[in-house]
Design an enzyme around this catalytic site. Structure first.
Site, mmCIF file in Angstrom:
data_model
loop_
_atom_site.group_PDB
_atom_site.id
_atom_site.type_symbol
_atom_site.label_atom_id
_atom_site.label_comp_id
_atom_site.label_asym_id
_atom_site.label_seq_id
_atom_site.Cartn_x
_atom_site.Cartn_y
_atom_site.Cartn_z
ATOM 1 N N CYS A 116 0.820 -1.230 0.000
ATOM 2 C CA CYS A 116 0.000 0.000 0.000
ATOM 3 C C CYS A 116 0.844 1.266 0.000
ATOM 4 C CB CYS A 116 -0.945 0.003 1.194
ATOM 5 S SG CYS A 116 -1.959 -1.456 1.262
ATOM 6 N N HIS A 255 -3.601 6.974 2.495
ATOM 7 C CA HIS A 255 -3.958 5.666 1.946
ATOM 8 C C HIS A 255 -5.339 5.304 2.486
ATOM 9 C CE1 HIS A 255 -4.130 1.548 0.856
ATOM 10 N NE2 HIS A 255 -3.921 1.080 2.073
ATOM 11 N N ASN A 285 -10.177 -0.596 -0.775
ATOM 12 C CA ASN A 285 -8.715 -0.585 -0.678
ATOM 13 C C ASN A 285 -8.099 -1.149 -1.962
ATOM 14 O OD1 ASN A 285 -6.032 -0.850 -0.031
ATOM 15 N ND2 ASN A 285 -6.350 -1.998 1.867
HETATM 16 O O1 UT7 Z 1 -4.099 -1.567 3.341
HETATM 17 C C1 UT7 Z 1 -3.366 -1.814 4.519
HETATM 18 C C2 UT7 Z 1 -3.639 -3.122 5.075
HETATM 19 N N1 UT7 Z 1 -4.954 -3.428 5.516
HETATM 20 C C3 UT7 Z 1 -5.605 -2.737 6.477
HETATM 21 O O2 UT7 Z 1 -5.201 -1.683 6.893
HETATM 22 C C4 UT7 Z 1 -6.841 -3.347 7.069
HETATM 23 C C5 UT7 Z 1 -6.842 -3.145 8.569
HETATM 24 N N2 UT7 Z 1 -7.909 -3.782 9.255
HETATM 25 C C6 UT7 Z 1 -9.225 -3.433 9.177
HETATM 26 O O3 UT7 Z 1 -9.588 -2.591 8.387
HETATM 27 C C7 UT7 Z 1 -10.206 -4.069 10.108
HETATM 28 O O4 UT7 Z 1 -9.501 -4.779 11.110
HETATM 29 C C8 UT7 Z 1 -11.231 -5.038 9.427
HETATM 30 C C9 UT7 Z 1 -12.209 -4.217 8.586
HETATM 31 C C10 UT7 Z 1 -10.507 -6.021 8.550
HETATM 32 C C11 UT7 Z 1 -12.024 -5.775 10.480
HETATM 33 O O5 UT7 Z 1 -12.658 -4.867 11.340
HETATM 34 P P1 UT7 Z 1 -12.553 -5.074 12.915
HETATM 35 O O6 UT7 Z 1 -13.363 -4.019 13.532
HETATM 36 O O7 UT7 Z 1 -11.092 -5.121 13.267
HETATM 37 O O8 UT7 Z 1 -13.271 -6.455 13.111
HETATM 38 P P2 UT7 Z 1 -12.691 -7.802 13.765
HETATM 39 O O9 UT7 Z 1 -11.720 -8.442 12.851
HETATM 40 O O10 UT7 Z 1 -12.250 -7.506 15.171
HETATM 41 O O11 UT7 Z 1 -13.997 -8.667 13.826
HETATM 42 C C12 UT7 Z 1 -15.142 -8.302 14.606
HETATM 43 C C13 UT7 Z 1 -16.259 -9.264 14.291
HETATM 44 C C14 UT7 Z 1 -15.827 -10.730 14.335
HETATM 45 O O12 UT7 Z 1 -16.900 -11.483 14.835
HETATM 46 P P3 UT7 Z 1 -16.952 -11.937 16.375
HETATM 47 O O13 UT7 Z 1 -15.707 -12.761 16.578
HETATM 48 O O14 UT7 Z 1 -16.929 -10.666 17.170
HETATM 49 O O15 UT7 Z 1 -18.213 -12.693 16.472
HETATM 50 C C15 UT7 Z 1 -15.614 -11.065 12.891
HETATM 51 O O16 UT7 Z 1 -15.769 -12.440 12.634
HETATM 52 O O17 UT7 Z 1 -16.740 -9.019 12.953
HETATM 53 C C16 UT7 Z 1 -16.712 -10.277 12.239
HETATM 54 N N3 UT7 Z 1 -16.492 -9.969 10.840
HETATM 55 C C17 UT7 Z 1 -17.478 -9.696 9.981
HETATM 56 N N4 UT7 Z 1 -18.816 -9.646 10.140
HETATM 57 C C18 UT7 Z 1 -19.549 -9.328 9.075
HETATM 58 C C19 UT7 Z 1 -15.289 -9.883 10.190
HETATM 59 N N5 UT7 Z 1 -15.512 -9.563 8.901
HETATM 60 C C20 UT7 Z 1 -16.857 -9.451 8.755
HETATM 61 C C21 UT7 Z 1 -17.690 -9.127 7.673
HETATM 62 N N6 UT7 Z 1 -19.024 -9.069 7.856
HETATM 63 N N7 UT7 Z 1 -17.198 -8.873 6.429
#
Ligand code: UT7
Length: 328
Positions: A116, A255, A285
């Site tokens: 990125c 970014h 992204n």
């Molecule tokens: O480009 C540079 C590199 N990439 C990034 O910078 C990405 C950085 N990370 C993020 O943007 C975020 O961490 C994500 C968008 C990927 C995830 O958001 P989060 O708030 O960190 O969610 P999480 O991974 O802590 O997950 C929370 C919950 C989980 O469920 P439980 O365990 O609480 O029941 C996940 O399984 O949300 C669930 N979950 C989803 N639910 C619905 C994860 N993805 C999804 C989804 N739809 N697509």
């Protein structure tokens, strides 16, 4: 103002593939919802390259746009630098594919692999090369992440999109260019965001394909914390080194990986959201593509004007990061 490197951005351009994938489309593919994606990421839709559309095709279209806006023929270019992690082929480089499409043999053309941060890495190299090349240089940031996305993994597939952005920079004696620019990397954290197979560490085999090891493997919330801290700190350092009082930054183009990361970065860097150009809702992204596409959007809409002071900041796989302050 003390210039670190003088250059003039002659033109910008961008390209997004025709096919659009909305959050509602994704609801039919994985266990997710429009509401979750919007509130957790700020993304509403993303563009997806066609099967026969490669990264160089997107750059070629963006390059034609940028050359037109710069009032230049492709033959005026002195080098092509592409930031990408989704090259057309491992070799030749995507830079060489772009050069072939522009039909300008002879000039150097190559890729930079910094995920990125690829566009900012490319800009750093291009601005260092300008004095010896002494001709306009095309810098592209482009990725076709849809081609390396696991469409069964809701934790990554809702984030990714495809697109290309291009800027053309040229030597100048005018008071414009970089007031500051810094890059960084921490390879020890590389496995938090990785495409495991396809390189010399794990060459392609039936097994790597069966195990889905050619797609993005991302530990999302760990990256989130690093991204906020590192991108924020890089922005603070770039502003401090530029000598520009933080309030005098006219526009921040970060970014675009997640709206919440951008908000938290703005808080850390003390840059108001009102001065931050956020385009993530309509493209997601696109790795190296996001900054030049958002920059082109702001320039073409007159949100960024000549002489404005612009802050860039990026964070991505590697880990890699970068930030710079330029006078447009
Ligand atoms: O480009 C540079 C590199 N990439 C990034 O910078 C990405 C950085 N990370 C993020 O943007 C975020 O961490 C994500 C968008 C990927 C995830 O958001 P989060 O708030 O960190 O969610 P999480 O991974 O802590 O997950 C929370 C919950 C989980 O469920 P439980 O365990 O609480 O029941 C996940 O399984 O949300 C669930 N979950 C989803 N639910 C619905 C994860 N993805 C999804 C989804 N739809 N697509």
């Amino acid at each position: 103002m003390k210039f670190f490197r003088r250059f003039k951005i002659l033109g910008t351009g961008s390209f997004l593939p025709e096919k659009v994938l909305t959050n509602h489309d994704l609801e039919k593919m994985v266990d997710t919802s429009d509401e979750w994606i919007k509130t957790r990421t700020g993304i509403e839709k993303r563009h997806i390259a066609a099967n026969n559309e490669a990264t160089s095709d997107m750059i070629f279209a963006a390059a034609k746009d940028a050359l037109k806006n710069a009032g230049l023929a492709a033959s005026a270019l002195g080098a092509i630098i592409v930031g990408t992690v989704t090259p057309d082929t491992m070799f030749p480089s995507t830079g060489c594919w772009v050069q072939r499409k522009l039909d300008i043999p002879g000039i150097p053309a190559f890729d930079v692999s910094a995920a990125c941060s690829g566009f900012l890495y490319g800009m750093e190299i291009a601005t260092s090369m300008l004095p010896s090349i002494d001709k306009p240089i095309l810098v592209a940031g482009a990725d076709a992440l849809s081609k390396i996305t696991n469409w069964q993994d809701r934790g990554t597939c809702v984030l990714m999109g495809d697109g290309a952005g291009v800027v053309i920079i040229a030597p100048t004696t005018e008071d414009r260019g970089y007031l500051s620019s810094l890059l960084g990397a921490d390879g020890a954290l590389g496995e938090l965001l990785i495409q495991h197979a396809g390189g010399s560490r794990m060459p392609a085999s039936h097994e790597t394909v069966d195990k889905n090891l050619h797609t993005i493997d991302m530990k999302g919330n760990e990256i989130f914390k690093h991204a906020v801290r590192t991108m924020g700190d890089a922005a603070v350092e770039a502003i401090a080194k530029s000598g520009v009082p933080p309030d005098d930054i006219d526009m921040f183009v970060p970014h675009q990986a997640n709206h919440r990361i951008i908000e938290a970065t703005c808080r850390r860097a003390k840059v108001p959201l009102s001065k931050t150009h956020i385009t993530i809702s309509w493209h997601g992204n696109m790795s190296a593509g996001t900054i030049p596409i958002a920059f082109h959007d702001a320039v073409s809409k007159g949100i960024i004007k000549r002489d404005d002071k612009v802050l860039f900041a990026a964070f991505g796989g590697g880990f890699t990061w970068g930030a710079s302050v330029l006078v447009f």
